[in-house]
Enzyme design. Structure first.
Site, PDB file in Angstrom:
ATOM      1  N   GLU A   2       0.864  -1.199   0.000  1.00  0.00           N
ATOM      2  CA  GLU A   2       0.000   0.000   0.000  1.00  0.00           C
ATOM      3  C   GLU A   2       0.890   1.236   0.000  1.00  0.00           C
ATOM      4  O   GLU A   2       1.798   1.352   0.813  1.00  0.00           O
ATOM      5  CB  GLU A   2      -0.933   0.006   1.212  1.00  0.00           C
ATOM      6  CG  GLU A   2      -1.713   1.282   1.424  1.00  0.00           C
ATOM      7  CD  GLU A   2      -2.541   1.752   0.223  1.00  0.00           C
ATOM      8  OE1 GLU A   2      -3.432   1.010  -0.216  1.00  0.00           O
ATOM      9  OE2 GLU A   2      -2.285   2.866  -0.287  1.00  0.00           O
ATOM     10  N   GLY A  38      -6.576   0.608   4.372  1.00  0.00           N
ATOM     11  CA  GLY A  38      -8.012   0.912   4.339  1.00  0.00           C
ATOM     12  C   GLY A  38      -8.481   1.587   3.063  1.00  0.00           C
ATOM     13  O   GLY A  38      -9.682   1.733   2.842  1.00  0.00           O
ATOM     14  N   GLY A  39      -7.527   2.026   2.216  1.00  0.00           N
ATOM     15  CA  GLY A  39      -7.884   2.555   0.903  1.00  0.00           C
ATOM     16  C   GLY A  39      -8.720   3.817   0.942  1.00  0.00           C
ATOM     17  O   GLY A  39      -8.751   4.555   1.936  1.00  0.00           O
ATOM     18  N   GLY A  65       3.537  -0.379  -5.616  1.00  0.00           N
ATOM     19  CA  GLY A  65       3.784  -1.661  -6.283  1.00  0.00           C
ATOM     20  C   GLY A  65       3.642  -1.520  -7.789  1.00  0.00           C
ATOM     21  O   GLY A  65       2.758  -0.821  -8.279  1.00  0.00           O
ATOM     22  N   ASP A  97     -12.993  -1.781  -7.065  1.00  0.00           N
ATOM     23  CA  ASP A  97     -13.362  -0.661  -7.944  1.00  0.00           C
ATOM     24  C   ASP A  97     -12.644  -0.735  -9.295  1.00  0.00           C
ATOM     25  O   ASP A  97     -13.193  -0.312 -10.309  1.00  0.00           O
ATOM     26  CB  ASP A  97     -12.987   0.684  -7.286  1.00  0.00           C
ATOM     27  CG  ASP A  97     -14.052   1.160  -6.298  1.00  0.00           C
ATOM     28  OD1 ASP A  97     -14.975   0.382  -5.984  1.00  0.00           O
ATOM     29  OD2 ASP A  97     -13.947   2.322  -5.842  1.00  0.00           O
ATOM     30  N   HIS A  99     -18.232  -2.856   0.169  1.00  0.00           N
ATOM     31  CA  HIS A  99     -18.609  -4.235   0.504  1.00  0.00           C
ATOM     32  C   HIS A  99     -18.572  -5.150  -0.709  1.00  0.00           C
ATOM     33  O   HIS A  99     -18.341  -6.343  -0.584  1.00  0.00           O
ATOM     34  CB  HIS A  99     -19.974  -4.275   1.197  1.00  0.00           C
ATOM     35  CG  HIS A  99     -20.995  -3.384   0.575  1.00  0.00           C
ATOM     36  ND1 HIS A  99     -21.060  -2.043   0.842  1.00  0.00           N
ATOM     37  CD2 HIS A  99     -21.965  -3.634  -0.325  1.00  0.00           C
ATOM     38  CE1 HIS A  99     -22.058  -1.501   0.147  1.00  0.00           C
ATOM     39  NE2 HIS A  99     -22.612  -2.458  -0.571  1.00  0.00           N
ATOM     40  N   HIS A 101     -42.062  -5.795  18.109  1.00  0.00           N
ATOM     41  CA  HIS A 101     -42.886  -4.593  18.153  1.00  0.00           C
ATOM     42  C   HIS A 101     -42.516  -3.759  19.383  1.00  0.00           C
ATOM     43  O   HIS A 101     -42.341  -4.323  20.461  1.00  0.00           O
ATOM     44  CB  HIS A 101     -44.366  -4.970  18.229  1.00  0.00           C
ATOM     45  CG  HIS A 101     -45.260  -3.777  18.383  1.00  0.00           C
ATOM     46  ND1 HIS A 101     -45.598  -2.980  17.313  1.00  0.00           N
ATOM     47  CD2 HIS A 101     -45.838  -3.233  19.484  1.00  0.00           C
ATOM     48  CE1 HIS A 101     -46.374  -1.999  17.746  1.00  0.00           C
ATOM     49  NE2 HIS A 101     -46.536  -2.121  19.052  1.00  0.00           N
TER      50      HIS A 101
HETATM   51  C1  LIG Z   1     -16.561  10.225  -0.357  1.00  0.00           C
HETATM   52  C2  LIG Z   1     -16.783   8.758  -0.594  1.00  0.00           C
HETATM   53  C3  LIG Z   1     -17.718   8.088   0.164  1.00  0.00           C
HETATM   54  C4  LIG Z   1     -17.922   6.721  -0.027  1.00  0.00           C
HETATM   55  N1  LIG Z   1     -18.846   6.102   0.740  1.00  0.00           N
HETATM   56  C5  LIG Z   1     -19.065   4.783   0.591  1.00  0.00           C
HETATM   57  C6  LIG Z   1     -19.986   4.103   1.425  1.00  0.00           C
HETATM   58  O1  LIG Z   1     -20.624   4.686   2.298  1.00  0.00           O
HETATM   59  N2  LIG Z   1     -20.153   2.762   1.248  1.00  0.00           N
HETATM   60  C7  LIG Z   1     -19.468   2.080   0.273  1.00  0.00           C
HETATM   61  O2  LIG Z   1     -19.660   0.871   0.148  1.00  0.00           O
HETATM   62  N3  LIG Z   1     -18.580   2.701  -0.532  1.00  0.00           N
HETATM   63  C8  LIG Z   1     -18.356   4.026  -0.396  1.00  0.00           C
HETATM   64  N4  LIG Z   1     -17.428   4.648  -1.189  1.00  0.00           N
HETATM   65  C9  LIG Z   1     -16.732   3.844  -2.219  1.00  0.00           C
HETATM   66  C10 LIG Z   1     -15.605   3.005  -1.591  1.00  0.00           C
HETATM   67  O3  LIG Z   1     -14.699   3.875  -0.947  1.00  0.00           O
HETATM   68  C11 LIG Z   1     -14.893   2.191  -2.662  1.00  0.00           C
HETATM   69  O4  LIG Z   1     -15.846   1.438  -3.386  1.00  0.00           O
HETATM   70  C12 LIG Z   1     -13.886   1.236  -2.038  1.00  0.00           C
HETATM   71  O5  LIG Z   1     -12.926   1.935  -1.305  1.00  0.00           O
HETATM   72  C13 LIG Z   1     -13.198   0.406  -3.131  1.00  0.00           C
HETATM   73  O6  LIG Z   1     -12.265  -0.445  -2.557  1.00  0.00           O
HETATM   74  P1  LIG Z   1     -10.974  -0.948  -3.354  1.00  0.00           P
HETATM   75  O7  LIG Z   1     -10.241  -1.829  -2.424  1.00  0.00           O
HETATM   76  O8  LIG Z   1     -11.381  -1.492  -4.666  1.00  0.00           O
HETATM   77  O9  LIG Z   1     -10.131   0.371  -3.685  1.00  0.00           O
HETATM   78  P2  LIG Z   1      -9.612   1.568  -2.784  1.00  0.00           P
HETATM   79  O10 LIG Z   1     -10.336   1.684  -1.528  1.00  0.00           O
HETATM   80  O11 LIG Z   1      -9.567   2.753  -3.697  1.00  0.00           O
HETATM   81  O12 LIG Z   1      -8.127   1.140  -2.392  1.00  0.00           O
HETATM   82  C14 LIG Z   1      -7.106   1.044  -3.314  1.00  0.00           C
HETATM   83  C15 LIG Z   1      -5.794   1.307  -2.599  1.00  0.00           C
HETATM   84  O13 LIG Z   1      -4.739   0.948  -3.493  1.00  0.00           O
HETATM   85  C16 LIG Z   1      -3.670   1.837  -3.292  1.00  0.00           C
HETATM   86  N5  LIG Z   1      -2.838   1.799  -4.498  1.00  0.00           N
HETATM   87  C17 LIG Z   1      -3.177   2.162  -5.753  1.00  0.00           C
HETATM   88  N6  LIG Z   1      -2.160   1.909  -6.604  1.00  0.00           N
HETATM   89  C18 LIG Z   1      -1.177   1.366  -5.860  1.00  0.00           C
HETATM   90  C19 LIG Z   1       0.115   0.885  -6.157  1.00  0.00           C
HETATM   91  N7  LIG Z   1       0.580   0.894  -7.410  1.00  0.00           N
HETATM   92  N8  LIG Z   1       0.883   0.411  -5.156  1.00  0.00           N
HETATM   93  C20 LIG Z   1       0.418   0.387  -3.875  1.00  0.00           C
HETATM   94  N9  LIG Z   1      -0.815   0.825  -3.529  1.00  0.00           N
HETATM   95  C21 LIG Z   1      -1.580   1.298  -4.516  1.00  0.00           C
HETATM   96  C22 LIG Z   1      -4.351   3.179  -3.067  1.00  0.00           C
HETATM   97  O14 LIG Z   1      -3.478   4.052  -2.365  1.00  0.00           O
HETATM   98  C23 LIG Z   1      -5.567   2.769  -2.252  1.00  0.00           C
HETATM   99  O15 LIG Z   1      -5.314   2.904  -0.877  1.00  0.00           O
HETATM  100  C24 LIG Z   1     -17.179   6.006  -1.006  1.00  0.00           C
HETATM  101  C25 LIG Z   1     -16.219   6.683  -1.775  1.00  0.00           C
HETATM  102  C26 LIG Z   1     -16.013   8.036  -1.577  1.00  0.00           C
HETATM  103  C27 LIG Z   1     -14.967   8.733  -2.395  1.00  0.00           C
END
Ligand SMILES: Cc1cc2nc3c(=O)[nH]c(=O)nc-3n(C[C@H](O)[C@H](O)[C@H](O)COP(=O)(O)OP(=O)(O)OC[C@H]3O[C@@H](n4cnc5c(N)ncnc54)[C@H](O)[C@@H]3O)c2cc1C
Length: 468
Positions: free
Chosen positions: A35, A41-42, A117, A315, A324, A447
């Protein structure tokens, strides 16, 4: 296996990546997760789901104390906002959550590698961190690099006056006026936060409705409810540009169908038109993975990319861009890599908008069922007829259940109402188990509970709701 050699190397520590890493480790695989953000936690934990909900909860409490407690006979005196303290609450929640994932990694013996990465070749990931470069060998590489804000042509984000969701989560003071570009989930949630705290919020949306992917009845109901709360809407309107002018921004907009343009001035403009897959610096070209036209990585039903040994989830592969959904894919893929039979039921992925009332949905909308030519029955029950909702002064909204006309199997459910996101879980389970609306209707519900509205909506499908 040498120190730098793993069964699974996950690139990205968001909900997709960290959950895949933990599940794979639980199943006995040797796992590393890379990460680059400096915190696990992304998007979700750092600049998405969690900070937005921390601010939504705080602003909800403020609005209730300032405007709604009186109806319960509670006198509060003057209620004031301390934006810095509210942001402090948000920052603490984020920090506690991200540290929690580090703890879970230690507990499950997942190696956490801080750095960026890049796939050097199949089976090899180069990590560039602050202490230099290292190469990890991997039997399986999981791409879980997530998504980033979609930019709007002609609008430059400076994260002060013209902000993305990330900037909107960190505003140091309440803007007098906020224009939100995009009437989707993120725009409405963050618009809600700042509206509650005193901003005049205008939502500019290209389409002729907000929440365009929700059931049509839900979109309409929410537009009315949010308008009553003070939101202004400019629907069917295209933003052609936004420029910073000192401490303000000036937007130019015109009717989506064409016509005269006009200018709107705002203290802050939030660009919330969606998210795009993020693959920058990942080295896809080194292994010949070509993303699709929109930048998503294409995978098959087993999350395999076009290159053997390289997988992708979350995503970055598209579909519902929700935390989720990414987590479920992480679990399913980890189980497949461990020789088990992971599976995600894409018909049972809930989606929640954390405005108030909340909006929660799962499965098909009425519009989808009509388009697919599926014969269905609809049952609806309003919260005005629910005793618990009345006692809470939370009577806006309804539960709507859609079931197959022939088999009564639940095909979709849509809730506008208090705690809709939590109430929906019962109907998600019903869809997962292939339940009929009668199964839910015949289940005893405590209820007085908001959940009785779910039961009554299912009774309504059968034409025999009791309390309406
Ligand atoms: C304001 C906001 C509110 C949201 N609210 C909700 C909600 O209430 N409920 C919900 O379900 N979803 C919500 N989402 C969407 C949710 O955040 C995403 O769907 C989720 O985070 C996707 O998870 P992921 O693991 O695919 O990617 P991400 O969470 O985007 O994580 C990807 C990670 O990879 C890392 N990364 C990228 N490239 C590299 C690399 N080359 N080397 C190392 N690390 C790297 C990034 O730094 C990042 O931390 C929200 C989004 C936003 C912006």
């Amino acid at each position: 296996m040498s120190e730098n050699s793993f069964d699974v190397v996950v690139i990205g520590g968001g909900p997709g990546g960290y959950v895949a890493a933990i599940r794979a480790a639980q199943l006995g695989l040797k796992v590393a997760c890379i990460e680059k953000r400096g915190a696990l936690g992304g998007t979700c934990l750092n600049v998405g789901c969690i900070p937005s909900k921390a601010l939504l909860s705080a602003s909800h409490a403020y609005e209730a104390a300032a405007h709604h407690y009186g109806a319960f006979g509670i006198r509060t005196g003057k209620v004031e906002i301390d934006v810095a303290a509210m942001q402090g609450h948000k920052d603490k929640v984020v920090a506690d959550n991200t540290k929690g994932i580090e703890f879970l990694f230690k507990k499950n013996k997942v190696t956490y590698v801080v750095g960026a990465g890049s796939i050097a070749a199949p089976g090899q990931v180069k990590v560039t961190g602050k202490d230099g470069e290292q190469t990890l060998a991997a039997k399986a590489i999981i791409i879980a690099t997530g998504s980033d804000v979609t930019p709007l042509p002609g609008v430059e984000i400076d994260e002060e006056v013209i902000v993305s969701s990330t900037g909107a989560l960190a505003l140091p003071k309440v803007p007098k006026s906020l224009v939100v570009i995009g009437g989707g989930v993120i725009g409405l949630e963050l618009g809600t936060v700042w509206r509650r705290l005193g901003a005049e919020v205008t939502v500019v949306e290209f389409l002729d409705k907000i929440l365009p992917f929700n059931d049509g009845e839900v979109s309409k109901a929410m537009q009315k409810i949010l308008a009553k709360q003070g939101f202004a809407f400019k629907l069917g309107t295209k933003v052609t540009g936004a420029k910073r002018n000192g401490k303000h921004a000036v937007l130019t907009v015109e009717p989506a169908a064409g016509g005269a343009s006009e200018e709107i001035k705002a203290d802050v403009v939030l660009v919330a038109i969606g998210r795009k897959p993020y693959t920058e610096g990942l080295g896809l070209e080194n292994v010949g993975i070509v993303p699709d036209k929109r930048g998503f990585i294409e995978v098959d039903g087993h999350y395999r990319t076009s290159v053997p040994g390289i997988y992708a989830i979350g995503d970055v592969v598209g579909g519902a861009m929700l935390a989720h959904k990414a987590e479920e894919e992480g679990v399913a893929l980890a189980e497949m890599l461990a020789g088990q039979h992971g599976h995600v039921n894409y018909d049972a992925i809930p989606a929640v908008v954390y405005t108030w009332p909340e909006v929660a949905s799962v499965g098909k909308t009425e519009e989808q069922l009509k388009a697919e030519g599926v014969a269905y029955k609809a049952g609806k029950f309003p919260f005005t007829a629910n005793g618990r909702a009345r006692s809470m002064n939370e009577t806006e909204g309804f539960v709507k259940v859609l079931a197959d006309a022939a088999t009564d199997r639940v095909l979709g459910a849509h809730i506008v109402g208090p705690n809709a996101g939590d109430l929906l879980a019962e109907l998600v389970t019903a869809i997962e188990f292939g339940a009929a609306s009668e199964d839910v209707a015949r289940t005893c519900h405590a209820h007085p509970g908001l959940g009785e509205a779910v039961k009554e909506a299912c009774l309504a499908v059968l034409g025999r709701a009791v309390h309406i």
